[in-house]
Design an enzyme around this catalytic site. Structure first.
Site, PDB file in Angstrom:
ATOM      1  CB  SER A 165      -3.305   1.612  -2.567  1.00  0.00           C
ATOM      2  OG  SER A 165      -4.122   2.763  -2.581  1.00  0.00           O
ATOM      3  CB  THR A 166      -4.866   2.625   1.882  1.00  0.00           C
ATOM      4  OG1 THR A 166      -5.687   3.304   0.936  1.00  0.00           O
ATOM      5  CG2 THR A 166      -5.107   3.190   3.266  1.00  0.00           C
ATOM      6  CG  HIS A 192      -2.892   3.690  -5.807  1.00  0.00           C
ATOM      7  ND1 HIS A 192      -3.894   2.857  -5.389  1.00  0.00           N
ATOM      8  CD2 HIS A 192      -2.466   3.190  -6.995  1.00  0.00           C
ATOM      9  CE1 HIS A 192      -4.076   1.884  -6.285  1.00  0.00           C
ATOM     10  NE2 HIS A 192      -3.203   2.067  -7.263  1.00  0.00           N
ATOM     11  CG  MET A 284      -9.049   1.167   0.501  1.00  0.00           C
ATOM     12  SD  MET A 284     -10.183   2.565   0.677  1.00  0.00           S
ATOM     13  CE  MET A 284      -9.162   3.901   0.070  1.00  0.00           C
ATOM     14  CG  ASP A 287      -4.335  -0.796  -9.429  1.00  0.00           C
ATOM     15  OD1 ASP A 287      -4.365  -1.379 -10.535  1.00  0.00           O
ATOM     16  OD2 ASP A 287      -3.603   0.178  -9.191  1.00  0.00           O
TER      17      ASP A 287
END
Length: 342
Positions: A165-166, A192, A284, A287
């Protein structure tokens, strides 16, 4: 108190972003700038902790301002990106130049709650401010020489599934650029991202990798040496169909993040069992935790990125805290570990 400089040529956007951020007691808007040149001047006096940076601006655009910030006075920058194909391409370039993350400027989208957009922007600002000392200056260059595959190596695994993600785009670029041509198993990635962005992202990965990288298509079979990126905002699962394993697009509302790393990893475990390699990268939230539990239950191999090289130590931390990871490694060692355990 996190000091933020808001950079945008639109007065409306400067006010909207400032209003969003000012609602949080931990954030202080120390100033605004109307273009990249204005931002560079104000950085010297305002000394912000984080910058939100528009991409398209007169005088000096966001990319040129970002280049100069990263070369002269590195500060965490979050790009404010148009939700368009062109915006996606520019955002991918910004991430490669050192931007920490991005937020799409779809504030008026009926399908996007304003409250959720505010929460996303605030969370990303707080995360990059909190972790900047650890990760900001660890910009990773693309490795030009991939690892050499031992032709006599016995391959024990049949799939490499990666979730991020991030901070994920540069991390994934670093990993894939080191995998060799003729990589003997398929790769599937859940990053993401919104729609449109994953096409530009997969093209960028394809350009720097010896593997062929592309957006996944529904019912597409997995092929060794090909890396598939889950399309933005689309849940992807793997499903056995005869002798093949294919990509399946899933319309499932129970997963918060899209594409879901949990769904990808749990379906990887179901399709490949102990022949799975699961990798969890910076991001973050948590997940991927439940999906990795499924891989662990099938005796697959799990690699987690370490705290020091994560932009946000959320997703890997959840997996590590649950004692699911076989290896906990800095981003520059993950490709070698993948090749070692193949």
């Amino acid at each position: 108190m996190i000091k933020v400089l808001v950079v945008d040529d639109s007065l409306v956007m400067r006010k909207a972003i400032s209003r969003m951020l000012s609602k949080d007691a931990d954030v202080q808007i120390v100033g605004t700038a109307i273009d990249g040149r204005d931002a560079l001047e104000k950085i010297e006096t305002l000394k912000p902790d984080v910058i939100t940076m528009d991409v398209e601006m007169p005088v000096m655009d966001g990319l040129e301002a970002l280049r100069q910030i990263m070369s002269k006075n590195p500060i965490p920058v979050i790009m404010m990106s148009a939700l368009t194909k062109e915006g996606a391409e520019i955002t991918m370039e910004a991430l490669s130049l050192g931007a920490c993350d991005y937020v799409t400027k779809d504030f008026a989208n009926a399908n996007s709650s304003m409250a959720m957009k505010e929460a996303e922007l605030l969370a990303k600002i707080k995360n990059v401010a909190k972790n900047k000392v650890k990760f900001l200056l660890r910009k990773l260059d693309v490795i030009k020489k991939p690892i050499v595959l031992d032709p006599d190596k016995k391959i024990k695994h049949e799939i490499l599934s990666i979730g991020a993600s991030t901070g994920g785009p540069p991390a994934l670029q670093h990993i894939l650029s080191k995998l060799p041509k003729g990589f003997p198993i398929p790769v599937i990635i859940a990053q993401h991202m919104p729609k449109l962005f994953t096409q530009s992202f997969s093209q960028r990965l394809d350009a720097v990798s010896q593997l062929h990288v592309k957006e996944a298509e529904e019912n597409e079979p997995l092929v060794p040496g090909v890396a598939l990126v889950a399309p933005g905002n689309t849940h992807v699962a793997l499903r056995r169909k005869g002798k093949e394993v294919i990509v399946e697009f899933v319309n499932e509302t129970k997963y918060i993040y899209r594409p879901s790393v949990d769904l990808l990893m749990s379906s990887t475990a179901a399709a490949y069992e102990e022949q799975s390699i699961g990798v969890i990268l910076t991001g973050m939230g948590n997940d991927g935790l439940n999906g990795m539990k499924e891989i662990r239950s099938k005796n697959g191999y799990i690699i987690a990125q370490d705290e020091e090289t994560c932009v946000v130590y959320g997703m890997p931390k959840a997996v590590i805290s649950a004692k699911l990871a076989d290896s906990i490694l800095p981003i520059d060692k993950i490709s070698e570990e993948i090749m070692r355990v193949l």
